[in-house]
Design a protein around this motif. Structure first.
Motif, PDB file in Angstrom:
ATOM      1  N   ASP A 145      46.027  47.231  50.543  1.00  0.00           N
ATOM      2  CA  ASP A 145      45.842  45.773  50.554  1.00  0.00           C
ATOM      3  C   ASP A 145      46.382  45.106  49.295  1.00  0.00           C
ATOM      4  O   ASP A 145      46.468  45.711  48.234  1.00  0.00           O
ATOM      5  CB  ASP A 145      44.368  45.404  50.775  1.00  0.00           C
ATOM      6  N   VAL A 146      46.745  43.837  49.470  1.00  0.00           N
ATOM      7  CA  VAL A 146      47.112  42.969  48.350  1.00  0.00           C
ATOM      8  C   VAL A 146      46.176  41.757  48.337  1.00  0.00           C
ATOM      9  O   VAL A 146      46.586  40.632  48.057  1.00  0.00           O
ATOM     10  CB  VAL A 146      48.598  42.526  48.427  1.00  0.00           C
ATOM     11  N   ILE A 147      44.910  42.028  48.643  1.00  0.00           N
ATOM     12  CA  ILE A 147      43.892  40.968  48.604  1.00  0.00           C
ATOM     13  C   ILE A 147      42.862  41.206  47.513  1.00  0.00           C
ATOM     14  O   ILE A 147      42.307  40.266  46.957  1.00  0.00           O
ATOM     15  CB  ILE A 147      43.182  40.788  49.962  1.00  0.00           C
ATOM     16  N   GLY A 148      42.577  42.468  47.192  1.00  0.00           N
ATOM     17  CA  GLY A 148      41.613  42.765  46.139  1.00  0.00           C
ATOM     18  C   GLY A 148      42.242  42.581  44.772  1.00  0.00           C
ATOM     19  O   GLY A 148      43.459  42.713  44.594  1.00  0.00           O
ATOM     20  N   THR A 149      41.425  42.290  43.788  1.00  0.00           N
ATOM     21  CA  THR A 149      41.947  42.006  42.451  1.00  0.00           C
ATOM     22  C   THR A 149      41.990  43.247  41.570  1.00  0.00           C
ATOM     23  O   THR A 149      42.912  43.426  40.800  1.00  0.00           O
ATOM     24  CB  THR A 149      41.099  40.943  41.754  1.00  0.00           C
ATOM     25  N   ARG A 150      41.043  44.120  41.619  1.00  0.00           N
ATOM     26  CA  ARG A 150      40.804  45.371  40.893  1.00  0.00           C
ATOM     27  C   ARG A 150      39.374  45.322  40.391  1.00  0.00           C
ATOM     28  O   ARG A 150      38.868  44.250  40.034  1.00  0.00           O
ATOM     29  CB  ARG A 150      41.777  45.595  39.716  1.00  0.00           C
ATOM     30  N   CYS A 151      38.702  46.453  40.332  1.00  0.00           N
ATOM     31  CA  CYS A 151      37.376  46.471  39.730  1.00  0.00           C
ATOM     32  C   CYS A 151      37.536  46.245  38.232  1.00  0.00           C
ATOM     33  O   CYS A 151      38.501  46.694  37.621  1.00  0.00           O
ATOM     34  CB  CYS A 151      36.635  47.770  40.044  1.00  0.00           C
ATOM     35  N   ASP A 152      36.610  45.502  37.643  1.00  0.00           N
ATOM     36  CA  ASP A 152      36.778  45.097  36.250  1.00  0.00           C
ATOM     37  C   ASP A 152      35.435  45.050  35.534  1.00  0.00           C
ATOM     38  O   ASP A 152      34.376  44.900  36.166  1.00  0.00           O
ATOM     39  CB  ASP A 152      37.455  43.725  36.186  1.00  0.00           C
ATOM     40  N   PRO A 153      35.428  45.155  34.212  1.00  0.00           N
ATOM     41  CA  PRO A 153      34.175  45.192  33.463  1.00  0.00           C
ATOM     42  C   PRO A 153      33.476  43.839  33.391  1.00  0.00           C
ATOM     43  O   PRO A 153      32.270  43.782  33.142  1.00  0.00           O
ATOM     44  CB  PRO A 153      34.602  45.673  32.086  1.00  0.00           C
ATOM     45  N   TYR A 154      34.219  42.758  33.604  1.00  0.00           N
ATOM     46  CA  TYR A 154      33.623  41.427  33.514  1.00  0.00           C
ATOM     47  C   TYR A 154      32.733  41.146  34.728  1.00  0.00           C
ATOM     48  O   TYR A 154      31.611  40.659  34.592  1.00  0.00           O
ATOM     49  CB  TYR A 154      34.731  40.375  33.379  1.00  0.00           C
ATOM     50  N   THR A 155      33.252  41.449  35.928  1.00  0.00           N
ATOM     51  CA  THR A 155      32.442  41.281  37.134  1.00  0.00           C
ATOM     52  C   THR A 155      31.269  42.262  37.112  1.00  0.00           C
ATOM     53  O   THR A 155      30.147  41.915  37.506  1.00  0.00           O
ATOM     54  CB  THR A 155      33.298  41.497  38.388  1.00  0.00           C
ATOM     55  N   HIS A 156      31.520  43.480  36.629  1.00  0.00           N
ATOM     56  CA  HIS A 156      30.430  44.457  36.503  1.00  0.00           C
ATOM     57  C   HIS A 156      29.332  43.920  35.592  1.00  0.00           C
ATOM     58  O   HIS A 156      28.141  44.019  35.901  1.00  0.00           O
ATOM     59  CB  HIS A 156      30.982  45.771  35.951  1.00  0.00           C
ATOM     60  N   ASN A 157      29.740  43.335  34.481  1.00  0.00           N
ATOM     61  CA  ASN A 157      28.774  42.767  33.550  1.00  0.00           C
ATOM     62  C   ASN A 157      27.983  41.640  34.193  1.00  0.00           C
ATOM     63  O   ASN A 157      26.762  41.528  34.024  1.00  0.00           O
ATOM     64  CB  ASN A 157      29.505  42.264  32.300  1.00  0.00           C
TER      65      ASN A 157
END
Length: 286
Positions: A145-157
């Motif tokens: 897919d080209v819809i997801g952004t990537r898992c990231d520490p900011y959203t996790h936080n």
């Protein structure tokens, strides 16, 4: 969950909803690659480099224009978050938004990956995909897919109320790019962009409209192959969610290394030339 509507529907609500959609970007005039010209070279490919992407980490590699690049599932089901750059100018990079608008939410055989403004040109062509049999499943899920952004520490936080996690794909990509370029992490981070989720199976739920993931159907030996239309710098994270069947940003998911192969053909596709940057004059009406 989204709140219930508080605005009363108009009397003609049904008629308004029944209006047929119009495709935003008619692509009949979009130049399409002659896939047969690329595939005619595949029997002559010579392996020139192999890169191993460790679990929960990222690696970089170079793909000269006119070379092929294969991303392989090696030991077990594993999703990869891929960034692509112009190897000579990091300001030019994969633009998933326009790639999505021109190809659809998921990419596959024959699709081209486009770069950002003001360049907007195909920087890679997908020449082989051993998961092209999957299509869309009953849930609306598909791969690459080209819809997801990537898992990231900011959203996790944000979602964990203060948690710190450094092996999200965003951080993995940042570390790998910083190591490759010598940039400080904050500078490298500014170049990390929305990804092509290689092997990831995703879609949107039909009831809540939420982005979902499910176990990737990828098997050891499967691969996605691209042709470099320009000199490319690749950077990919082996997602800490493994096959993304349960969660990402995880220390408990089963994760596996991924393999990247750079291959050289004995020639170039018939009639091929590196694509020029976009022809718009950049004046914006001024």
């Amino acid at each position: 969950m989204k709140p219930e509507p508080i605005t009363a529907a108009p009397a003609d609500a049904a008629a308004r909803k029944a209006i047929k959609p119009v495709v935003c970007y008619p692509v009949e005039t979009l130049p399409r690659p002659d896939l047969s010209a690329y595939r005619a070279l595949r029997d002559s490919l010579e392996l020139v480099e192999t890169v191993i992407v460790p679990p929960r980490e990222a690696e970089t590699w170079l793909v000269p224009a006119g070379h092929f690049c294969r991303i392989l599932c090696s030991e077990g089901p594993q999703v990869g978050d891929l960034n692509l750059f112009n190897a000579h100018d990091l300001k030019e990079r994969l633009y998933t938004g326009k790639t999505r608008a021109l190809n659809g939410t998921h990419v596959g055989l024959g699709d081209q990956l486009f770069s950002n403004f003001p360049y907007l040109r195909p920087i890679a062509t997908i020449t082989h995909d051993t998961l092209d049999w999957y299509g869309f499943d009953e849930f609306g899920g598909a791969v690459h897919d080209v819809i997801g952004t990537r898992c990231d520490p900011y959203t996790h936080n944000l979602l964990s109320h203060g948690g710190q996690y450094h092996h999200c794909c965003h951080s993995n990509l940042t570390r790998a790019l910083a190591k490759k370029t010598g940039m400080a992490p904050r500078e490298a981070e500014s170049h990390v962009h929305d990804v092509l989720n290689v092997f990831m199976c995703t879609g949107f739920t039909r009831d809540t409209e939420q982005y979902f993931m499910k176990a990737s159907p990828v098997r050891p030996g499967d691969y996605l192959e691209i042709f470099a239309e320009i000199d490319l710098l690749g950077c990919m994270s082996a997602c800490p969610g493994g096959d993304c069947s349960a969660e990402h940003s995880s220390d408990t998911a089963a994760c596996h290394p991924m393999v990247v192969e750079i291959l050289r053909a004995k020639g170039l596709p018939e009639g091929w030339a590196p694509p020029p940057v976009n022809g718009y004059d950049g004046t914006h009406g001024l």
